[in-house]
Design a protein around this motif. Structure first.
Motif, mmCIF file in Angstrom:
data_model
loop_
_atom_site.group_PDB
_atom_site.id
_atom_site.type_symbol
_atom_site.label_atom_id
_atom_site.label_comp_id
_atom_site.label_asym_id
_atom_site.label_seq_id
_atom_site.Cartn_x
_atom_site.Cartn_y
_atom_site.Cartn_z
ATOM 1 N N TYR A 1 0.822 -1.204 0.000
ATOM 2 C CA TYR A 1 0.000 0.000 0.000
ATOM 3 C C TYR A 1 0.860 1.259 0.000
ATOM 4 O O TYR A 1 1.973 1.262 0.516
ATOM 5 C CB TYR A 1 -0.915 0.029 1.227
ATOM 6 N N ARG B 1 -15.454 2.450 -1.697
ATOM 7 C CA ARG B 1 -14.352 1.506 -1.483
ATOM 8 C C ARG B 1 -14.229 1.107 -0.014
ATOM 9 O O ARG B 1 -13.133 0.846 0.471
ATOM 10 C CB ARG B 1 -13.048 2.133 -1.943
ATOM 11 N N ARG C 1 -14.901 -1.603 1.665
ATOM 12 C CA ARG C 1 -14.310 -2.922 1.928
ATOM 13 C C ARG C 1 -12.785 -2.876 1.738
ATOM 14 O O ARG C 1 -12.032 -3.395 2.554
ATOM 15 C CB ARG C 1 -14.938 -3.948 1.004
ATOM 16 N N TYR C 2 -12.343 -2.265 0.650
ATOM 17 C CA TYR C 2 -10.906 -2.128 0.384
ATOM 18 C C TYR C 2 -10.233 -1.324 1.497
ATOM 19 O O TYR C 2 -9.177 -1.711 2.001
ATOM 20 C CB TYR C 2 -10.685 -1.453 -0.975
ATOM 21 N N ASP C 3 -10.854 -0.212 1.887
ATOM 22 C CA ASP C 3 -10.284 0.618 2.955
ATOM 23 C C ASP C 3 -10.193 -0.148 4.264
ATOM 24 O O ASP C 3 -9.223 -0.007 5.011
ATOM 25 C CB ASP C 3 -11.098 1.902 3.143
ATOM 26 N N GLU D 1 -9.847 -3.443 4.657
ATOM 27 C CA GLU D 1 -8.752 -4.411 4.536
ATOM 28 C C GLU D 1 -7.403 -3.713 4.665
ATOM 29 O O GLU D 1 -6.489 -4.212 5.328
ATOM 30 C CB GLU D 1 -8.829 -5.135 3.190
ATOM 31 N N ARG D 2 -7.290 -2.577 4.031
ATOM 32 C CA ARG D 2 -6.057 -1.779 4.079
ATOM 33 C C ARG D 2 -5.763 -1.330 5.499
ATOM 34 O O ARG D 2 -4.644 -1.468 5.986
ATOM 35 C CB ARG D 2 -6.250 -0.592 3.136
#
Length: 117
Positions: free
Chosen positions: A35, A58, A60-62, A64-65
């Motif tokens: 990242y 985003r 879900r992506y955030d 996980e990040r």
């Protein structure tokens, strides 16, 4: 990495760079794992992200990040573009409060009649 920062990122960077905020050394567009974060400091382990309108789609992506960054030992703070543009002082005070060392509560004094002399 992006070559052109957004206006909110540029404004926040001007306040963070060169240890201007509480003498904390932030880096811009730091690579952590796979990242690239907007701003990061090693001491304290802190990541600051400035989120634009696209982050609403985003989630879900955030998440996980953020989970990865936290597992790597970082605390993650997110601010919206609007927060940075309209309430920079509040953003900076929030960052300072999050980086301030926890202070121990003051000791409780004994009642007047129980003090040792």
């Amino acid at each position: 990495m992006r070559t052109q920062a957004t206006e909110p990122e540029t404004r926040l960077w001007l306040a963070l760079r060169a240890g201007r905020l509480a003498s904390i050394k932030f880096r811009r567009q730091k690579v952590i794992g796979s990242y690239i974060v907007d701003f990061a400091a090693r001491e304290p382990m802190l990541v600051i992200e400035v989120d634009g309108d696209t982050h609403g789609t985003r989630a879900r992506y955030d998440a996980e990040r953020t989970r990865f960054l936290e597992q790597s030992g970082y605390r993650v703070m997110r601010f919206s573009n609007s927060d940075v543009m309209t309430n920079m002082e509040g953003v900076l005070l929030t960052i300072i409060a999050a980086t301030a060392p926890a202070t121990a509560p003051l000791p409780t004094l004994s009642p007047e009649g129980e003090r040792a002399i």
